[in-house]
Motif scaffolding. Sequence first.
Motif, PDB file in Angstrom:
ATOM      1  N   TYR A  99       0.844  -1.184   0.000  1.00 57.40           N
ATOM      2  CA  TYR A  99       0.000   0.000   0.000  1.00 57.40           C
ATOM      3  C   TYR A  99       0.883   1.239   0.000  1.00 57.40           C
ATOM      4  O   TYR A  99       1.989   1.245   0.549  1.00 57.40           O
ATOM      5  CB  TYR A  99      -0.904   0.050   1.243  1.00 57.40           C
ATOM      6  CG  TYR A  99      -2.149  -0.799   1.152  1.00 57.40           C
ATOM      7  CD1 TYR A  99      -2.146  -2.110   1.600  1.00 57.40           C
ATOM      8  CD2 TYR A  99      -3.335  -0.279   0.638  1.00 57.40           C
ATOM      9  CE1 TYR A  99      -3.299  -2.890   1.544  1.00 57.40           C
ATOM     10  CE2 TYR A  99      -4.482  -1.054   0.575  1.00 57.40           C
ATOM     11  CZ  TYR A  99      -4.456  -2.349   1.025  1.00 57.40           C
ATOM     12  OH  TYR A  99      -5.594  -3.117   0.955  1.00 57.40           O
ATOM     13  N   GLN A 132       0.794   5.333   1.027  1.00 59.73           N
ATOM     14  CA  GLN A 132       0.030   6.313   1.787  1.00 59.73           C
ATOM     15  C   GLN A 132       0.652   7.687   1.640  1.00 59.73           C
ATOM     16  O   GLN A 132       1.776   7.924   2.096  1.00 59.73           O
ATOM     17  CB  GLN A 132      -0.040   5.939   3.271  1.00 59.73           C
ATOM     18  CG  GLN A 132      -0.962   6.833   4.087  1.00 59.73           C
ATOM     19  CD  GLN A 132      -1.049   6.429   5.538  1.00 59.73           C
ATOM     20  OE1 GLN A 132      -0.155   5.797   6.072  1.00 59.73           O
ATOM     21  NE2 GLN A 132      -2.139   6.799   6.203  1.00 59.73           N
ATOM     22  N   GLY A 151      -1.859  12.638   4.750  1.00 58.50           N
ATOM     23  CA  GLY A 151      -3.245  13.024   4.951  1.00 58.50           C
ATOM     24  C   GLY A 151      -4.267  12.152   4.260  1.00 58.50           C
ATOM     25  O   GLY A 151      -5.461  12.474   4.266  1.00 58.50           O
ATOM     26  N   LYS A 152      -3.818  11.054   3.676  1.00 57.93           N
ATOM     27  CA  LYS A 152      -4.732  10.175   2.951  1.00 57.93           C
ATOM     28  C   LYS A 152      -4.696   8.770   3.516  1.00 57.93           C
ATOM     29  O   LYS A 152      -3.798   8.409   4.260  1.00 57.93           O
ATOM     30  CB  LYS A 152      -4.375  10.145   1.462  1.00 57.93           C
ATOM     31  CG  LYS A 152      -4.491  11.497   0.770  1.00 57.93           C
ATOM     32  CD  LYS A 152      -4.193  11.359  -0.710  1.00 57.93           C
ATOM     33  CE  LYS A 152      -4.334  12.698  -1.411  1.00 57.93           C
ATOM     34  NZ  LYS A 152      -4.040  12.593  -2.869  1.00 57.93           N
ATOM     35  N   GLY A 153      -5.676   7.996   3.129  1.00 52.38           N
ATOM     36  CA  GLY A 153      -5.690   6.607   3.533  1.00 52.38           C
ATOM     37  C   GLY A 153      -4.776   5.766   2.665  1.00 52.38           C
ATOM     38  O   GLY A 153      -4.344   6.184   1.592  1.00 52.38           O
ATOM     39  N   PRO A 154      -4.443   4.567   3.114  1.00 52.68           N
ATOM     40  CA  PRO A 154      -3.605   3.675   2.312  1.00 52.68           C
ATOM     41  C   PRO A 154      -4.269   3.357   0.974  1.00 52.68           C
ATOM     42  O   PRO A 154      -5.469   3.101   0.919  1.00 52.68           O
ATOM     43  CB  PRO A 154      -3.493   2.426   3.189  1.00 52.68           C
ATOM     44  CG  PRO A 154      -3.773   2.882   4.574  1.00 52.68           C
ATOM     45  CD  PRO A 154      -4.771   3.984   4.433  1.00 52.68           C
ATOM     46  N   PHE A 179      -4.078   0.918  -2.411  1.00 54.49           N
ATOM     47  CA  PHE A 179      -3.573  -0.347  -2.936  1.00 54.49           C
ATOM     48  C   PHE A 179      -2.649  -0.109  -4.130  1.00 54.49           C
ATOM     49  O   PHE A 179      -2.947   0.679  -5.036  1.00 54.49           O
ATOM     50  CB  PHE A 179      -4.756  -1.220  -3.359  1.00 54.49           C
ATOM     51  CG  PHE A 179      -4.378  -2.456  -4.105  1.00 54.49           C
ATOM     52  CD1 PHE A 179      -4.462  -2.501  -5.492  1.00 54.49           C
ATOM     53  CD2 PHE A 179      -3.948  -3.579  -3.430  1.00 54.49           C
ATOM     54  CE1 PHE A 179      -4.129  -3.640  -6.184  1.00 54.49           C
ATOM     55  CE2 PHE A 179      -3.609  -4.724  -4.117  1.00 54.49           C
ATOM     56  CZ  PHE A 179      -3.694  -4.758  -5.504  1.00 54.49           C
ATOM     57  N   PHE A 195       3.790   0.746   2.666  1.00 52.45           N
ATOM     58  CA  PHE A 195       3.593  -0.308   3.651  1.00 52.45           C
ATOM     59  C   PHE A 195       3.447  -1.649   2.957  1.00 52.45           C
ATOM     60  O   PHE A 195       2.705  -1.767   1.980  1.00 52.45           O
ATOM     61  CB  PHE A 195       2.312  -0.077   4.455  1.00 52.45           C
ATOM     62  CG  PHE A 195       2.320   1.140   5.336  1.00 52.45           C
ATOM     63  CD1 PHE A 195       1.832   2.346   4.871  1.00 52.45           C
ATOM     64  CD2 PHE A 195       2.797   1.065   6.623  1.00 52.45           C
ATOM     65  CE1 PHE A 195       1.823   3.477   5.687  1.00 52.45           C
ATOM     66  CE2 PHE A 195       2.791   2.185   7.456  1.00 52.45           C
ATOM     67  CZ  PHE A 195       2.310   3.383   6.979  1.00 52.45           C
TER      68      PHE A 195
END
Lengths: 117, 113
Positions: free
Chosen positions: B36, B38, B41-44, B46, B89
């Motif tokens: 992932y 990231q 300020g954002k979500g992970p 894909f 990640f």
Amino acid sequence: EPEVTQTPSHQVTQMGQEVILRCVPISNHLYFYWYRQILGQKVEFLVSFYNNEISEKSEIFDDQFSVERPDGSNFTLKIRSTKLEDSAMYFCASRAGQGISGANVLTFGAGSRLTVL
Amino acid sequence: GESVGLHLPTLSVQEGDNSIINCAYSNSASDYFIWYKQESGKGPQFIIDIRSNMDKRQGQRVTVLLNKTVKHLSLQIAATQPGDSAVYFCAENTAGNNRKLIWGLGTSLAVNP
């Protein structure tokens, strides 16, 4: 492209107050998750939810936490009495779970930042 | 206990170079691994995944390599661009219906123009 939406984007609360974080998963997804990320640390699993019940929860997800899917579209995380250490970014995620390509891929929302004072 | 960890917390590369981000995992019972990205300020988001019955999988400018013998996972980004700057990640996806993700700490990739 379908997305997971979360509200609020940022919430500031006093210690001991109840907080509800809301998520709208992707509409045809069957599995739902909450993760959290304390600033500068790794993402941690909180809970997974399937078929209207919790399928797994972590040690973090104690009696102060609860999840609910009240109306077939929203998926909420409630923290009953917030503590300072609950300050984190909370991410909702969902996945289809079956039948399509990428069914096991978790799609994450942008997160809700919780600050407990 | 089970864990997924990253070798390098930060990586700085020149624009146009290739980047390699490494990851070690310890739970041999998993069957699926995901990278992932990231951004701040954002979500992970894909990037790419690989099943445990594969050694290599390629996407657009990204390649994931899996070495089950030494429990090592890597993400290769070709011709790194400034937009690739983010924290990356690796996550281990447990077998079974629950599909809980176990995350590594993350590697911060900085792309210098």
